[in-house]
Structures are given as structure tokens and as C-alpha cells.
Design a protein around this motif. Structure first.
Motif, PDB file in Angstrom:
ATOM      1  N   LEU A 288       0.751  -1.162   0.072  1.00  0.00           N
ATOM      2  CA  LEU A 288      -0.078   0.116  -0.011  1.00  0.00           C
ATOM      3  C   LEU A 288       0.848   1.087   0.006  1.00  0.00           C
ATOM      4  O   LEU A 288       2.157   1.200   0.304  1.00  0.00           O
ATOM      5  CB  LEU A 288      -0.718   0.062   1.063  1.00  0.00           C
ATOM      6  CG  LEU A 288      -1.901  -1.248   1.477  1.00  0.00           C
ATOM      7  CD1 LEU A 288      -2.721  -1.076   2.750  1.00  0.00           C
ATOM      8  CD2 LEU A 288      -2.669  -1.473   0.291  1.00  0.00           C
ATOM      9  N   ARG A 289       0.113   2.495  -0.359  1.00  0.00           N
ATOM     10  CA  ARG A 289       1.038   3.613  -0.077  1.00  0.00           C
ATOM     11  C   ARG A 289       0.353   4.526   1.217  1.00  0.00           C
ATOM     12  O   ARG A 289      -0.866   4.449   1.395  1.00  0.00           O
ATOM     13  CB  ARG A 289       1.024   4.253  -1.403  1.00  0.00           C
ATOM     14  CG  ARG A 289      -0.274   4.579  -2.337  1.00  0.00           C
ATOM     15  CD  ARG A 289      -0.508   5.596  -3.329  1.00  0.00           C
ATOM     16  NE  ARG A 289      -1.633   5.722  -3.887  1.00  0.00           N
ATOM     17  CZ  ARG A 289      -2.142   4.827  -4.867  1.00  0.00           C
ATOM     18  NH1 ARG A 289      -1.424   3.904  -5.458  1.00  0.00           N
ATOM     19  NH2 ARG A 289      -3.295   4.959  -5.268  1.00  0.00           N
ATOM     20  N   SER A 290       0.987   5.396   1.591  1.00  0.00           N
ATOM     21  CA  SER A 290       0.336   6.290   2.758  1.00  0.00           C
ATOM     22  C   SER A 290      -0.606   6.991   2.141  1.00  0.00           C
ATOM     23  O   SER A 290      -0.446   7.245   0.898  1.00  0.00           O
ATOM     24  CB  SER A 290       1.662   7.095   3.356  1.00  0.00           C
ATOM     25  OG  SER A 290       2.102   7.833   2.372  1.00  0.00           O
ATOM     26  N   ILE A 291      -1.346   7.747   3.091  1.00  0.00           N
ATOM     27  CA  ILE A 291      -2.300   8.583   2.665  1.00  0.00           C
ATOM     28  C   ILE A 291      -2.825   9.789   3.276  1.00  0.00           C
ATOM     29  O   ILE A 291      -3.838  10.339   3.418  1.00  0.00           O
ATOM     30  CB  ILE A 291      -3.741   7.518   2.944  1.00  0.00           C
ATOM     31  CG1 ILE A 291      -4.068   7.196   4.224  1.00  0.00           C
ATOM     32  CG2 ILE A 291      -3.876   6.348   1.996  1.00  0.00           C
ATOM     33  CD1 ILE A 291      -5.224   6.465   4.651  1.00  0.00           C
ATOM     34  N   GLY A 319       5.819   5.434   2.558  1.00  0.00           N
ATOM     35  CA  GLY A 319       5.489   6.831   2.940  1.00  0.00           C
ATOM     36  C   GLY A 319       4.978   6.874   4.346  1.00  0.00           C
ATOM     37  O   GLY A 319       4.853   5.859   5.107  1.00  0.00           O
ATOM     38  N   ALA A 320       4.584   8.397   4.811  1.00  0.00           N
ATOM     39  CA  ALA A 320       4.079   8.408   6.080  1.00  0.00           C
ATOM     40  C   ALA A 320       2.646   8.848   6.106  1.00  0.00           C
ATOM     41  O   ALA A 320       2.225   9.467   5.312  1.00  0.00           O
ATOM     42  CB  ALA A 320       4.719   9.483   6.859  1.00  0.00           C
ATOM     43  N   THR A 321       1.951   8.118   7.024  1.00  0.00           N
ATOM     44  CA  THR A 321       0.517   8.526   7.236  1.00  0.00           C
ATOM     45  C   THR A 321       0.320   9.150   8.851  1.00  0.00           C
ATOM     46  O   THR A 321       0.849   8.738   9.610  1.00  0.00           O
ATOM     47  CB  THR A 321      -0.499   7.412   7.095  1.00  0.00           C
ATOM     48  OG1 THR A 321      -0.194   6.807   5.921  1.00  0.00           O
ATOM     49  CG2 THR A 321      -1.982   7.732   7.301  1.00  0.00           C
ATOM     50  N   VAL A 322      -0.397  10.248   8.688  1.00  0.00           N
ATOM     51  CA  VAL A 322      -0.687  10.971  10.087  1.00  0.00           C
ATOM     52  C   VAL A 322      -2.015  10.664  10.486  1.00  0.00           C
ATOM     53  O   VAL A 322      -3.113  10.677   9.780  1.00  0.00           O
ATOM     54  CB  VAL A 322      -0.345  12.515  10.028  1.00  0.00           C
ATOM     55  CG1 VAL A 322      -0.777  13.098  11.421  1.00  0.00           C
ATOM     56  CG2 VAL A 322       0.767  12.854   9.218  1.00  0.00           C
ATOM     57  N   PHE A 323      -2.176  10.149  11.880  1.00  0.00           N
ATOM     58  CA  PHE A 323      -3.455   9.941  12.159  1.00  0.00           C
ATOM     59  C   PHE A 323      -3.698  11.026  13.354  1.00  0.00           C
ATOM     60  O   PHE A 323      -2.883  11.283  14.178  1.00  0.00           O
ATOM     61  CB  PHE A 323      -3.642   8.600  12.957  1.00  0.00           C
ATOM     62  CG  PHE A 323      -3.733   7.366  12.108  1.00  0.00           C
ATOM     63  CD1 PHE A 323      -4.779   6.856  11.616  1.00  0.00           C
ATOM     64  CD2 PHE A 323      -2.499   6.884  11.615  1.00  0.00           C
ATOM     65  CE1 PHE A 323      -4.851   5.815  10.879  1.00  0.00           C
ATOM     66  CE2 PHE A 323      -2.655   5.689  10.598  1.00  0.00           C
ATOM     67  CZ  PHE A 323      -3.842   5.395  10.304  1.00  0.00           C
ATOM     68  N   THR A 355       5.157   5.489   9.812  1.00  0.00           N
ATOM     69  CA  THR A 355       6.006   5.721   8.605  1.00  0.00           C
ATOM     70  C   THR A 355       6.237   4.057   8.303  1.00  0.00           C
ATOM     71  O   THR A 355       6.650   3.156   8.922  1.00  0.00           O
ATOM     72  CB  THR A 355       7.503   6.241   8.972  1.00  0.00           C
ATOM     73  OG1 THR A 355       7.269   7.456   9.543  1.00  0.00           O
ATOM     74  CG2 THR A 355       8.216   6.237   7.720  1.00  0.00           C
ATOM     75  N   GLY A 356       6.063   3.936   6.934  1.00  0.00           N
ATOM     76  CA  GLY A 356       6.131   2.358   6.446  1.00  0.00           C
ATOM     77  C   GLY A 356       7.396   1.814   6.505  1.00  0.00           C
ATOM     78  O   GLY A 356       8.414   2.464   6.490  1.00  0.00           O
TER      79      GLY A 356
END
Ligand code: UD1
Length: 416
Positions: A288-291, A319-323, A355-356
Motif C-alpha cells: 500500500l501507499r501512505s494516505i 511513506g508516512a500517514t498521520v492519524f 512511517t511504513g
């Protein structure tokens, strides 16, 4: 002590029918006591929280018996108005019995509810709504004593759209004289299911699903058979699992519309998603890719209950995803467990940055709460090697049989 063990790395393929919704059946079980007659709930999930509600109903003097997948409740024999402390501590939604007992009996006695530790979970809005309807409440040594010989309908404005406070106020308002108008009510689909159930019993309730709900007081008159709506969080969990592990999974008995924020996030992460009447199909290559940023919000926003499973699905994303967790103060307790599996997550207050990493490795982990436990299942399915998950009683509060379901999709998973 039972564990769930997963040998990760298998793609998921196949079809699953989604169980009935925990967050719908629990308030509906409390609502059964409004009617001094018989209720049958179809598609009632077998969960420890449902068993806890059954224990409360039996303690109150009701009959509650499983008939296969159906649960039959007879509340004509109800003769108590108290819920003992050990039953209140089993789950948060035991507090919704307060409004229902008051509406039926005019008295209620119980202690503060338990539930997942997600930070402070006050019940001030529940109590304020009941007070506004005319209930008198006293708190003595941790025990709530409520009297409501006569409740009168009126406009009640909730300071935020709390799901439980909306449900409690709806149930109490059924026992009030005249019309109650709830303003800034929660809009979750489970509240619309509660309204459908109440209307089936002959109550006059309208507006659920919008932020204004009108309840005309009056005792219900009909025995009712009601089918519990599908569990959108269980559906989100299995979609996240398939997204993480890769494969093609079809979920049946789901409402595509209720899942739109979750499917939009998984689509943005690179999954292909299609849906028809009562069905969703997800295809994923497993990479998957970050969103960007995921912010939890009351419905129709992204559900806080799906935050942990989406986070788990994105642990290997590029990439990095922020929650940003906007509903509960302490809803990242699963993060330390995910980090044991090699995840790269940093938390500051309500924000978590994922971060993946190229790969996760199986580990010995422990459920910290219900949805955090589900996140460990998702992570375990894509990790290399064996993951042993302890304290699975948290998962059993909301998932009927995840081992059966995930095995049906081809996962190597078992109970030890
Ligand atoms: C329900 C769901 C839970 C979900 C949550 C938010 C059930 C059984 N549980 O929980 O799975 O995570 O909605 O979608 O349906 N608050 C107050 N005072 C109150 C009541 C709530 O401050 O009197 C706060 C809570 O601390 C929380 C926020 O309001 O920060 C939302 O809580 P609420 O919507 O009430 O959640 P629950 O009904 O407990």
C-alpha cells in the motif's frame, strides 16, 4: 489463558458474511425492557458484551434465551431496577440501561460503567439529559440513584454528539410525557437501527440519522422481531486485513454507504474497491501507499473504532500517514504492541505518525483494548513468522469468531 496464533504472509481470498453490529445490539437489548412483552432479535452476534447484557436482563427479571442465531427477550416479568456493580463494570454500554430502566420503572440504581480504557469516559451528558427530562439523580459512594416518577418531554441540546448519551436520552424520552427533541444528536447508523427497533415496538421516534431526533413519549405496544444491522467496524477490520495481507475478499451483508470513509481511505492507499447491494469487494496487491492525514470524527466522519485497524494496514505502506484521534484521549495503546512487531510509529498527544517499514516480524503481543486487539490481528496477517496474541478477551467483546472468519479467507490462524 487462550491465545490467537497467526503464521503471517498468506494472501486472503474468499467471501464472508458480516456479523450483526455490537454497537447496535447493545442499546437495543437495553431498549427491550421498555416493552412488557416479547422481542426477537435476528442476526444477534454471539459476543461477550451481548452475554453481559443478557446477564443484566436476567438480573432485572427478564427472560433472555438464544434460539439459534436469534435472541428472544421477554420483559413482561421485569421486577427490579438495579444493576449490580460487577455487571456494570463489564462494559461501557451498560449505562444505556439507565434510561430504559427509568422509563419503565421510574427508579434506577447502578454504579459507573466499565469498558475499554480509552482515556476518561465521563457520563455527564447522559445524566444531564435525564435530569432535563425530570429525573432526580444522586451519587453516593460510587452508586447512582435515580428517581423519575414523572418525566416530561422537552428540547435537549447535547453539547457534543455522544452516541451513548443520544441513546440513553432516546430511551428515557420514551417514558416521558409529550415530545422530546434531541438537538445535536449523534448520527451513527446504529442510532437509526435503534429508532427502527423502537418504532417496531410501537414507539414514535423520527429523525435518527440526522442531528435532530424527536421522540413522542408513550409505552410500546407491540411484540417485535428485528434484524440487527451489519457491523461496519467488523467489516472495516476484514477489509483492512485483506488490504494489508493482499488478496481479494468479498464481504456480504454490509452497507457500502456506512463504510464510505473507510473504503475511501483504503482506495487512496491503493486498493481496488467495488460494491453492490449489501456487498463490498476489495482487491489488494498487499503493497500500500501512505494516505496523508486520517482524522477521526463523529459519523459520517472517519470512525474512531476503525483507526487502529487502518493504522495496522498501513504499517508497511510507502511513506508516512498521520492519524489525528479526535474522539478519545488515549486511543493509541495498541501502538507499543505494533512497535514490537517492527512498526515505526511515533505518538504525540492525539497525533500518531506511521512511517511504513519494508517488513513486520511476528512477535508475542497483547491486546490492550477491543479495536487495538483487532489491529494486532491485521498486523499479524502480514508479518513474517508467528504472532502470538494474548488477552484476547478484549477481541471477544466485539468479534464473534475472528479465527473462523479469517481461516475461511485462507489465513493460517488458530486458537491455543
Ligand atoms: C460509542 C461506541 C464506541 C465508539 C464511540 C464513538 C457503543 C457501545 N460504543 O461509545 O464503540 O468508539 O461511540 O463513536 O456504541 N463524552 C463526554 N460525556 C458524556 C459522554 C461522552 O464527555 O457524557 C465524550 C467521551 O468521553 C468521548 C466522546 O464524548 O470523548 C464520544 O463518546 P460517545 O460518543 O459517548 O461514545 P460511547 O457512546 O461511549
Amino acid at each position: 489463558m487462550k491465545h490467537i496464533v497467526i503464521q503471517g504472509g498468506r494472501r486472503l481470498e474468499g467471501t464472508l458474511t458480516v456479523q450483526g453490529a455490537k454497537n447496535s445490539v447493545l442499546p437495543i437489548l437495553a431498549a427491550t425492557i421498555l416493552h412488557p412483552g416479547r422481542t426477537v432479535l435476528r442476526g444477534c452476534p454471539h459476543l461477550s458484551d451481548v452475554e453481559a447484557s443478557i446477564s443484566i436482563l436476567r438480573h432485572l427479571g427478564c427472560k433472555a434465551d438464544w434460539e439459534g442465531e436469534e435472541l428472544a427477550v421477554d420483559a413482561s416479568t421485569l421486577d427490579r431496577w438495579d444493576v449490580p456493580d460487577h455487571l456494570m463494570r463489564e462494559m461501557r454500554s451498560s449505562v444505556v440501561f439507565l434510561g430504559a430502566i427509568l422509563a419503565r420503572m421510574g427508579w434506577a440504581e447502578m454504579s459507573h460503567p466499565g469498558g475499554c480504557e480509552l482515556g476518561p469516559r465521563p457520563i455527564d451528558m447522559h445524566l444531564s439529559a435525564l435530569r432535563q427530562l425530570g429525573a432526580q439523580l444522586r451519587e453516593e459512594s460510587g452508586c447512582l440513584r435515580c428517581t423519575a416518577r414523572h418525566m416530561t418531554g422537552r428540547e435537549i441540546v447535547l453539547s457534543m454528539p455522544s452516541v451513548g448519551a443520544t441513546e440513553n436520552a432516546m430511551l428515557a424520552a420514551c417514558g416521558a410525557e409529550g415530545e422530546t427533541v434531541l438537538v445535536n444528536a449523534a448520527r451513527e447508523p446504529e442510532i437509526a437501527d435503534l429508532q427502527d427497533f423502537l418504532c417496531g415496538m410501537g414507539c414514535k421516534v423520527r429523525g435518527a440519522g440526522s442531528s435532530t431526533i424527536c421522540i413522542q413519549g408513550g409505552q410500546p405496544t407491540h411484540d417485535v422481531t428485528h434484524a440487527i444491522m451489519p457491523d461496519r467496524i467488523v467489516a472495516a477490520t476484514y477489509l483492512a486485513a485483506a488490504a494489508a495481507a493482499g488478496g481479494e475478499v468479498e464481504l456480504r451483508r454490509v452497507s457500502h454507504g456506512h463504510l464510505s470513509t473507510v473504503t475511501a481511505a483504503l482506495h487512496a492507499a491503493g486498493c481496488q474497491i467495488s460494491g453492490g447491494e449489501g456487498q463490498v469487494v476489495l482487491r489488494s496487491e498487499g503493497r500500500l501507499r501512505s494516505i496523508g492525514t486520517v482524522r477521526t470524527a463523529p459519523y459520517p466522519g472517519f470512525p474512531t473504532d476503525a483507526q487502529a485497524v487502518l493504522m495496522a494496514a498501513l504499517l508497511r505502506a510507502q511513506g508516512a500517514t498521520v492519524f489525528v484521534e479526535n474522539i478519545f484521549e488515549n486511543r493509541y495503546r495498541h501502538v507499543d504492541e505494533l512497535c514490537r512487531m517492527g512498526a515505526d510509529i511515533s505518538v504525540a498527544g492525539r497525533v500518531a505518525v506511521v512511517t511504513g517499514v519494508p517488513a513486520l516480524c511476528g512477535a508475542q503481543v497483547r491486546c490492550t483494548d477491543l479495536r487495538g486487539g483487532a489491529a494486532l490481528l491485521v498486523a499479524g496477517l502480514m508479518a513474517q513468522g508467528e504472532t502470538r496474541i494474548g488477552d484476547i478477551f478484549h477481541i471477544q467483546r466485539g468479534y464473534e469468531d475472528p479465527v473462523r472468519d479469517l481461516r475461511a479467507l485462507g489465513a493460517e490462524i488458530w486458537m491455543e
